[in-house]
Enzyme design. Structure first.
Site, short mmCIF file in Angstrom:
data_model
loop_
_atom_site.label_atom_id
_atom_site.label_comp_id
_atom_site.label_asym_id
_atom_site.label_seq_id
_atom_site.Cartn_x
_atom_site.Cartn_y
_atom_site.Cartn_z
N TYR A 216 1.45 6.75 -7.09
CA TYR A 216 0.59 7.89 -7.43
C TYR A 216 1.37 9.20 -7.29
CZ TYR A 216 -2.84 4.23 -6.43
OH TYR A 216 -3.54 3.05 -6.40
N GLU B 289 0.84 -1.21 0.00
CA GLU B 289 0.00 0.00 0.00
C GLU B 289 0.87 1.25 0.00
OE1 GLU B 289 -2.78 -0.68 -0.79
OE2 GLU B 289 -3.73 -2.27 0.36
#
Length: 381
Positions: free
Chosen positions: A163, A156
């Protein structure tokens, strides 16, 4: 070239002459210590009972959390091994063409879609990391479950880096895009729903010996594994894949394809844990609570689709996005062993499963090899 370090690379201090020290004074004999209990040679230690596999449980187990094997949940160890076959970083994928596309090819509507998908994802993966690291992992009482979840926490964080790498590469205003989940109601609604599901079960004093708490924990885990990662993430990448199908933003889409490999495992693991937990604890999820959860998730996704796709783009629209959510929600419910929440929902994007799979070859001399057979063969089904 990459830096390579070993223990001989560090600077060593110059040797100094050693001044002899005076001999120490004779010590006063010490009083012998009392022997410890249990036997190791002439010294005794407290003994402990051997770990029994049958004492392991998903939660509330009586086994030793520090003793990995023998496994009671060998499938969890397989998840960990498979996750390590999908190792990559965002720096391995060129974003050069995306910079050109973003600045010169995307229409205002396409740019609106692209930016807001990134704005949602940047926050969502941090929230997913907190869920696993703070609400779920520490409540697992079998180490083979925790070890895969430790890997999931790392992944994660890697997705969040991905991103951020896309945002930096494209020169997007970070202050503005990272705040959209706070100022855009349609994005905030999804994050707020996830936070509500996370808030209580994250508490360290949340007693899973209480059956009501155990039910809430199972429902929350079902939400994060089956809906948050299994539906929202899967659906969340789709607008970027729609651009990729037309030859746009291919670098970002490839990044998301690598992320989807990880999410395949996250979703499958979460669903497997929920199914095993319900069986192990003889627990049945309240159908009304489950249906309410699906409806809340669908309402949040519908509002989000209406915002990011307020103007349809070529080959993709808000109605398609909503319909695909319902179809995927039914798939996840079946995998968990629950009734379909949206009977009759159809697969309106038959290209999505194939688009989501990363199946391509790379020139060894142009880029690092990041294609792994096991990861490439993963399926959401």
């Amino acid at each position: 070239m990459p830096m390579s370090l070993n223990f001989d690379d560090f600077e060593q201090p110059a040797l100094q002459p050693v001044t002899p020290r005076p001999a120490p004074a004779a010590a006063t004999p010490a009083t012998p210590a009392a022997p410890l209990r249990g036997v190791t040679g002439n010294v005794t230690h407290p003994s402990m009972a051997a770990v029994r596999v049958q004492d392991k449980r998903i939660v509330n187990g009586q086994g030793d959390i520090n003793q990995l094997a023998p496994f009671k949940y060998p499938w969890a160890w397989e998840f960990f091994l498979n996750a390590n076959k999908n190792h990559w970083t965002p720096l391995e994928i060129s974003m050069a063409q995306d910079v050109h596309d973003y600045q010169h090819k995307l229409s205002p509507a396409e740019r609106h879609v692209f930016e807001n998908v990134l704005a949602y994802l940047t926050t969502s993966d941090i929230l997913a990391m907190r869920n696993i690291g703070l609400a779920v992992m520490e409540k697992m009482s079998a180490p083979e479950l925790q070890i895969y979840q430790a890997r999931q926490v790392y992944e994660e964080a890697l997705h969040t880096w991905t991103y951020q790498h896309c945002i930096e590469s494209l020169g997007i205003d970070q202050q503005e895009i990272y705040n959209r989940y706070r100022v855009v109601p349609e994005i905030n609604a999804k994050i707020a729903l996830a936070n509500r599901r996370l808030e209580r079960v994250m508490r360290s004093d949340f007693d899973l010996a209480d059956r009501d708490n155990l039910h809430e924990f199972a429902l929350s885990y079902m939400f994060f594994g089956g809906i948050f990662e299994g539906c929202w993430f899967y659906n969340g990448f789709t607008p970027i894949f729609a651009l990729q199908r037309r030859g746009l933003m291919k670098g970002t889409a490839e990044q998301l394809q690598y992320i989807m490999r990880d999410e395949v495992l996250h979703c499958a693991f979460g669903i497997r844990v929920v199914r095993e937990l319900l069986k192990e604890e003889n627990l049945t999820l309240d159908p009304r609570a489950v249906q309410q959860l699906w409806e809340e998730a669908e309402a949040a996704e519908s509002g989000y689709a209406g915002y990011i796709l307020r103007e349809p783009i070529l080959g993709y629209s808000a109605d398609l996005h909503r319909a695909q959510f319902r179809f995927i929600a039914n798939r996840r419910a079946r995998q968990i062993g629950l009734a379909e929440p949206f009977p009759g929902a159809e697969n309106v994007l038959p290209w999505l499963d194939e688009q989501a799979n990363l199946r391509k070859e790379k020139n060894f001399f142009e880029t690092r090899v990041t294609e792994y057979q096991t990861g490439g063969a993963l399926s959401w089904d």
